[in-house]
Design a protein around this motif. Sequence first.
Motif, PDB file in Angstrom:
ATOM      1  N   LYS A 162      36.824 -45.734  44.154  1.00  0.00           N
ATOM      2  CA  LYS A 162      37.429 -46.996  44.376  1.00  0.00           C
ATOM      3  C   LYS A 162      37.581 -48.520  44.663  1.00  0.00           C
ATOM      4  CE  LYS A 162      42.192 -44.983  44.873  1.00  0.00           C
ATOM      5  NZ  LYS A 162      42.965 -44.447  45.749  1.00  0.00           N
ATOM      6  N   ASN A 163      38.489 -49.792  44.557  1.00  0.00           N
ATOM      7  CA  ASN A 163      37.567 -50.853  44.895  1.00  0.00           C
ATOM      8  C   ASN A 163      36.591 -50.956  45.142  1.00  0.00           C
ATOM      9  OD1 ASN A 163      40.485 -51.197  44.406  1.00  0.00           O
ATOM     10  ND2 ASN A 163      41.236 -49.289  46.790  1.00  0.00           N
ATOM     11  N   ASP A 164      36.307 -51.409  46.690  1.00  0.00           N
ATOM     12  CA  ASP A 164      35.239 -51.402  47.677  1.00  0.00           C
ATOM     13  C   ASP A 164      33.975 -51.103  46.679  1.00  0.00           C
ATOM     14  OD1 ASP A 164      35.967 -54.495  47.910  1.00  0.00           O
ATOM     15  OD2 ASP A 164      36.540 -53.998  50.080  1.00  0.00           O
ATOM     16  N   LEU A 165      34.327 -49.302  47.166  1.00  0.00           N
ATOM     17  CA  LEU A 165      33.017 -48.893  46.581  1.00  0.00           C
ATOM     18  C   LEU A 165      32.615 -48.471  45.286  1.00  0.00           C
ATOM     19  CD1 LEU A 165      31.668 -46.632  48.441  1.00  0.00           C
ATOM     20  CD2 LEU A 165      32.940 -44.197  47.947  1.00  0.00           C
ATOM     21  N   VAL A 166      33.329 -48.943  44.549  1.00  0.00           N
ATOM     22  CA  VAL A 166      32.326 -49.354  43.388  1.00  0.00           C
ATOM     23  C   VAL A 166      32.335 -50.250  43.118  1.00  0.00           C
ATOM     24  CG1 VAL A 166      33.899 -49.644  40.331  1.00  0.00           C
ATOM     25  CG2 VAL A 166      34.728 -47.784  41.984  1.00  0.00           C
ATOM     26  N   ARG A 167      32.406 -51.510  43.869  1.00  0.00           N
ATOM     27  CA  ARG A 167      31.590 -52.624  43.980  1.00  0.00           C
ATOM     28  C   ARG A 167      30.257 -52.121  44.983  1.00  0.00           C
ATOM     29  NH1 ARG A 167      36.153 -55.251  44.527  1.00  0.00           N
ATOM     30  NH2 ARG A 167      37.121 -56.222  42.865  1.00  0.00           N
ATOM     31  N   LEU A 168      30.032 -51.176  45.673  1.00  0.00           N
ATOM     32  CA  LEU A 168      29.088 -51.555  46.779  1.00  0.00           C
ATOM     33  C   LEU A 168      28.154 -50.296  45.517  1.00  0.00           C
ATOM     34  CD1 LEU A 168      27.514 -50.821  49.040  1.00  0.00           C
ATOM     35  CD2 LEU A 168      28.437 -48.747  49.597  1.00  0.00           C
ATOM     36  N   ASN A 169      28.268 -49.577  44.735  1.00  0.00           N
ATOM     37  CA  ASN A 169      27.554 -48.428  43.995  1.00  0.00           C
ATOM     38  C   ASN A 169      27.184 -49.543  43.520  1.00  0.00           C
ATOM     39  OD1 ASN A 169      27.127 -45.459  43.300  1.00  0.00           O
ATOM     40  ND2 ASN A 169      27.729 -46.171  41.381  1.00  0.00           N
ATOM     41  N   GLN A 170      27.216 -50.184  42.291  1.00  0.00           N
ATOM     42  CA  GLN A 170      27.021 -50.609  41.395  1.00  0.00           C
ATOM     43  C   GLN A 170      26.144 -51.964  42.200  1.00  0.00           C
ATOM     44  OE1 GLN A 170      27.536 -50.578  38.300  1.00  0.00           O
ATOM     45  NE2 GLN A 170      28.521 -49.050  38.620  1.00  0.00           N
ATOM     46  N   ALA A 171      26.255 -52.194  42.761  1.00  0.00           N
ATOM     47  CA  ALA A 171      25.977 -54.176  44.383  1.00  0.00           C
ATOM     48  C   ALA A 171      23.900 -52.656  44.306  1.00  0.00           C
ATOM     49  CB  ALA A 171      26.218 -53.811  45.322  1.00  0.00           C
ATOM     50  N   LEU A 172      24.026 -52.093  44.786  1.00  0.00           N
ATOM     51  CA  LEU A 172      22.761 -50.712  45.089  1.00  0.00           C
ATOM     52  C   LEU A 172      22.367 -50.576  43.687  1.00  0.00           C
ATOM     53  CD1 LEU A 172      24.421 -48.288  47.868  1.00  0.00           C
ATOM     54  CD2 LEU A 172      22.815 -50.033  48.651  1.00  0.00           C
ATOM     55  N   GLY A 176      18.336 -52.054  43.109  1.00  0.00           N
ATOM     56  CA  GLY A 176      17.170 -51.140  43.510  1.00  0.00           C
ATOM     57  C   GLY A 176      16.622 -51.408  41.956  1.00  0.00           C
ATOM     58  N   LEU A 177      17.319 -51.897  40.866  1.00  0.00           N
ATOM     59  CA  LEU A 177      17.099 -52.631  39.962  1.00  0.00           C
ATOM     60  C   LEU A 177      15.930 -53.674  39.116  1.00  0.00           C
ATOM     61  CD1 LEU A 177      19.735 -51.283  36.922  1.00  0.00           C
ATOM     62  CD2 LEU A 177      16.955 -50.414  37.529  1.00  0.00           C
ATOM     63  N   ASP A 178      16.571 -54.721  40.673  1.00  0.00           N
ATOM     64  CA  ASP A 178      16.230 -56.128  40.801  1.00  0.00           C
ATOM     65  C   ASP A 178      14.719 -56.314  41.177  1.00  0.00           C
ATOM     66  OD1 ASP A 178      17.508 -56.995  39.046  1.00  0.00           O
ATOM     67  OD2 ASP A 178      19.156 -57.706  40.857  1.00  0.00           O
ATOM     68  N   PHE A 179      14.575 -55.281  42.683  1.00  0.00           N
ATOM     69  CA  PHE A 179      13.382 -54.128  43.025  1.00  0.00           C
ATOM     70  C   PHE A 179      12.564 -54.487  42.732  1.00  0.00           C
ATOM     71  CE2 PHE A 179      11.325 -52.349  45.500  1.00  0.00           C
ATOM     72  CZ  PHE A 179      10.267 -52.644  47.107  1.00  0.00           C
ATOM     73  N   ASP A 305      14.085 -49.696  53.827  1.00  0.00           N
ATOM     74  CA  ASP A 305      13.383 -50.919  55.298  1.00  0.00           C
ATOM     75  C   ASP A 305      14.983 -52.571  54.473  1.00  0.00           C
ATOM     76  OD1 ASP A 305      11.241 -49.231  56.408  1.00  0.00           O
ATOM     77  OD2 ASP A 305       9.414 -51.000  54.880  1.00  0.00           O
ATOM     78  N   LEU A 306      14.065 -52.751  53.315  1.00  0.00           N
ATOM     79  CA  LEU A 306      15.596 -53.921  53.160  1.00  0.00           C
ATOM     80  C   LEU A 306      16.677 -53.374  53.512  1.00  0.00           C
ATOM     81  CD1 LEU A 306      13.661 -55.053  50.056  1.00  0.00           C
ATOM     82  CD2 LEU A 306      13.963 -56.497  52.856  1.00  0.00           C
ATOM     83  N   LEU A 307      17.519 -52.711  53.614  1.00  0.00           N
ATOM     84  CA  LEU A 307      18.386 -52.122  53.496  1.00  0.00           C
ATOM     85  C   LEU A 307      19.007 -51.408  55.259  1.00  0.00           C
ATOM     86  CD1 LEU A 307      19.406 -49.848  50.480  1.00  0.00           C
ATOM     87  CD2 LEU A 307      20.458 -52.103  51.198  1.00  0.00           C
ATOM     88  N   GLU A 308      17.780 -51.809  55.737  1.00  0.00           N
ATOM     89  CA  GLU A 308      17.906 -51.157  57.830  1.00  0.00           C
ATOM     90  C   GLU A 308      18.517 -50.174  57.936  1.00  0.00           C
ATOM     91  OE1 GLU A 308      20.042 -54.465  59.729  1.00  0.00           O
ATOM     92  OE2 GLU A 308      18.104 -56.132  59.066  1.00  0.00           O
TER      93      GLU A 308
END
Length: 323
Positions: A162-172, A176-179, A305-308
Amino acid sequence: KLIKEKPEIIRNMLKERAIEFDLDGLIESDQKRREFIIKTDDLRKKKNQMAITISEKKKAGEDASSILAEMKNISNELTKLESEQADIETKYLKLASTIPNLIHDSVPVGIDDSSNKEVKKWGNIPKFDFKIKDHIDISEDLNLVDLERAAKVAGARFYYLKNDLVRLNQALIHFGLDFLAEKGYSLVQPPYMINRESMEGAVIAEDFEEVIYKVEEEDLYMIGTSEHAMAAMHSKEIIEGKEIPMKYAGISPCFRKEAGSYGKDTKGMIRQHQFYKVEMVSIVETEKCLLELNRMTDCATKILDLLELPYRKILLCTGDMGF
């Protein structure tokens, strides 16, 4: 060829992996199936020749009854041999498709994780001066996940994000795909179902059948990982040398039964029946496999590394291959 000519290499590998495997049965069934192939081919040729002779005799008005009787006997013998051949072929294929891979010289020998080798340790695990909450307590306090309602509509081991966790999941996922795209990977969203033949080309199917979901009355399985569908993309194809390396980054949901994992890291969102993964698959020349594996591992650790995120890089021993 390797198994027949140098079985001691295979026996040593099985010993180091601490795996019981009927190697003698595989060698014997391979020999028998070859003998059956020769016998059945000879009988088919003989049957075809007799059919030609019978046809010629009938055209000439000659009696072909004796040859017909002999041909019938050969047909019966051929049917019996083909049945026996099918049985031995089934045994051979089952064994041949389940023999483990050979082990690289760099892999430490051992029977459990106590023999694993730590290759690298990166980052510092933070220390806090307050009581730490686990991921599910934090998520529920912030209204980011709902396990109870997911259990109501789908059963245990599911969740609503829900909410920001949906955004976080999609952002990760996009991170990963962009990297990986920047590293030269072609992005792939594979089918979420796979047929058995394709699955058998990627894994030991009998082992994975206990893990993934079967679509009733169809030759389809829900994928447990996008790797299998990507590995099967080029099955039955001849790939020109100039086309490789082929590097793919897959994104897909993964579906797993998680049978037998009760009591093992099951709290919250761990060991769920459905989750997303970004994965890498490379097709390269055999002699470049280890080099490519190390490059892929470097990609994975660079993301951390990038995600620390602190991590350890472990070389698994022969008896602890990550399953």
